[in-house]
Design an enzyme around this catalytic site. Sequence first.
Site, PDB file in Angstrom:
ATOM      1  N   THR A 168       0.857  -1.188   0.000  1.00  0.00           N
ATOM      2  CA  THR A 168       0.000   0.000   0.000  1.00  0.00           C
ATOM      3  C   THR A 168       0.891   1.235   0.000  1.00  0.00           C
ATOM      4  O   THR A 168       2.024   1.180   0.459  1.00  0.00           O
ATOM      5  CB  THR A 168      -0.917   0.037   1.246  1.00  0.00           C
ATOM      6  OG1 THR A 168      -1.983  -0.891   1.084  1.00  0.00           O
ATOM      7  CG2 THR A 168      -1.550   1.390   1.470  1.00  0.00           C
ATOM      8  N   ASP A 171      -3.376   4.840  -2.638  1.00  0.00           N
ATOM      9  CA  ASP A 171      -3.598   4.089  -3.867  1.00  0.00           C
ATOM     10  C   ASP A 171      -4.828   3.196  -3.671  1.00  0.00           C
ATOM     11  O   ASP A 171      -5.456   3.211  -2.622  1.00  0.00           O
ATOM     12  CB  ASP A 171      -2.366   3.257  -4.223  1.00  0.00           C
ATOM     13  CG  ASP A 171      -2.177   2.087  -3.267  1.00  0.00           C
ATOM     14  OD1 ASP A 171      -2.081   2.323  -2.055  1.00  0.00           O
ATOM     15  OD2 ASP A 171      -2.157   0.934  -3.732  1.00  0.00           O
ATOM     16  N   ARG A 186      -4.943  -0.357  -4.765  1.00  0.00           N
ATOM     17  CA  ARG A 186      -4.664  -1.771  -5.057  1.00  0.00           C
ATOM     18  C   ARG A 186      -4.694  -2.591  -3.773  1.00  0.00           C
ATOM     19  O   ARG A 186      -4.049  -2.233  -2.794  1.00  0.00           O
ATOM     20  CB  ARG A 186      -3.309  -1.925  -5.738  1.00  0.00           C
ATOM     21  CG  ARG A 186      -2.873  -3.388  -5.900  1.00  0.00           C
ATOM     22  CD  ARG A 186      -1.553  -3.518  -6.619  1.00  0.00           C
ATOM     23  NE  ARG A 186      -1.689  -3.181  -8.028  1.00  0.00           N
ATOM     24  CZ  ARG A 186      -0.678  -3.199  -8.891  1.00  0.00           C
ATOM     25  NH1 ARG A 186       0.544  -3.521  -8.493  1.00  0.00           N
ATOM     26  NH2 ARG A 186      -0.887  -2.887 -10.155  1.00  0.00           N
ATOM     27  N   LYS A 209      -9.169   2.996   0.632  1.00  0.00           N
ATOM     28  CA  LYS A 209      -8.292   2.918   1.797  1.00  0.00           C
ATOM     29  C   LYS A 209      -8.380   4.153   2.693  1.00  0.00           C
ATOM     30  O   LYS A 209      -7.693   4.212   3.708  1.00  0.00           O
ATOM     31  CB  LYS A 209      -6.841   2.725   1.339  1.00  0.00           C
ATOM     32  CG  LYS A 209      -6.627   1.454   0.516  1.00  0.00           C
ATOM     33  CD  LYS A 209      -5.187   1.288   0.109  1.00  0.00           C
ATOM     34  CE  LYS A 209      -5.022   0.050  -0.773  1.00  0.00           C
ATOM     35  NZ  LYS A 209      -3.626  -0.155  -1.199  1.00  0.00           N
ATOM     36  N   GLY A 230      -1.806  -2.318   5.437  1.00  0.00           N
ATOM     37  CA  GLY A 230      -1.628  -3.581   6.142  1.00  0.00           C
ATOM     38  C   GLY A 230      -2.705  -4.570   5.757  1.00  0.00           C
ATOM     39  O   GLY A 230      -3.088  -4.678   4.588  1.00  0.00           O
ATOM     40  N   SER A 290       4.148  -0.081   1.974  1.00  0.00           N
ATOM     41  CA  SER A 290       5.329  -0.583   1.267  1.00  0.00           C
ATOM     42  C   SER A 290       5.891   0.424   0.270  1.00  0.00           C
ATOM     43  O   SER A 290       7.064   0.350  -0.082  1.00  0.00           O
ATOM     44  CB  SER A 290       4.978  -1.891   0.542  1.00  0.00           C
ATOM     45  OG  SER A 290       3.882  -1.679  -0.337  1.00  0.00           O
ATOM     46  N   ASP A 322       6.631   0.548  -6.484  1.00  0.00           N
ATOM     47  CA  ASP A 322       6.333  -0.535  -5.540  1.00  0.00           C
ATOM     48  C   ASP A 322       5.287  -1.448  -6.157  1.00  0.00           C
ATOM     49  O   ASP A 322       4.215  -0.980  -6.565  1.00  0.00           O
ATOM     50  CB  ASP A 322       5.818   0.057  -4.222  1.00  0.00           C
ATOM     51  CG  ASP A 322       5.289  -1.007  -3.282  1.00  0.00           C
ATOM     52  OD1 ASP A 322       5.964  -2.045  -3.145  1.00  0.00           O
ATOM     53  OD2 ASP A 322       4.203  -0.808  -2.702  1.00  0.00           O
ATOM     54  N   SER A 362       1.677  -1.551  -4.610  1.00  0.00           N
ATOM     55  CA  SER A 362       0.797  -0.400  -4.782  1.00  0.00           C
ATOM     56  C   SER A 362       0.468  -0.242  -6.258  1.00  0.00           C
ATOM     57  O   SER A 362       1.281  -0.569  -7.120  1.00  0.00           O
ATOM     58  CB  SER A 362       1.464   0.880  -4.264  1.00  0.00           C
ATOM     59  OG  SER A 362       1.931   0.703  -2.946  1.00  0.00           O
TER      60      SER A 362
END
Length: 284
Positions: free
Chosen positions: A33, A49, A51, A65, A79, A177, A214, A217
Amino acid sequence: MYRGPGFDFSNSLRNDFLQRKGVGLPKATSTGTTIVGCIFKDGIVLGADTRATEGEIVADKNCEKIHYISESIRCCGAGTAADTEFVTAAISSNIELHALSTGRKPRVVAAMTMLKQYLFQYEVPASLCIVILIHRRYQGNVGAALVLGGVDSTGAHLFTVHPHGSTDKLPYVTMGSGSLAAMAVFESGWKPNMEREEALKLVCDAVAAGIFNDLGSGSNIDACVITATHTETLRNFVKPNERVAKERKYGFRQGTTATKSEHIRSLVVSEEVTPIRGEAMDVS
């Protein structure tokens, strides 16, 4: 069993014993994330984001989120998706009850305190002379890394809440991340007293840096602008990964590919029902 203060190496000894027996050590679950937030002249801008992943599989391309806490408080979650959903929902309910009981608009620091106490709870014994069991709640076992932001009577406030309950209060924050890539954008572009549009663009650039650097994400960018008088949720504000239309359509007529043989098997199982005669049921 009560354990005194100090370091506890029982888990380390257990892991060494299991490793000698050939049992592999448990691996931490990798969650992906990018969630960010920054303070500007009139309030807070949060970004995330969209995803959601299950290991190497993208489970949801457009999840949400940025969670509702109160009218002027929002919380971004990174998480474990279920943990972030239920933790923020529980705190949102508690904040509403707190506002109703006090008759005042809830403060951001109250939500932050509720979150950190929920994630890490440590009850001190009633008497140091009596040995009793100390209740420990989660201490990091709930995978909820949060960015909490809002505006109250004391101004704009921005916090990070880690899964084990520690908190930070900063003018710009990142979690997840993709946080390192997003933090690089903030450190090079953030300045005090930014205008709304400038802060919103910086947040989007930070989330985009996480998306493109990343693998955990991806997809779209959600944003939320919170001021003293208004909260604006910008769902799918930027779509950097829209799939473009294909240049050609690949449609083939039936029978284009030759087949050597064809076999059709019936999956219907025939059954024969045999009635069993018994005594009539007493309905009197």
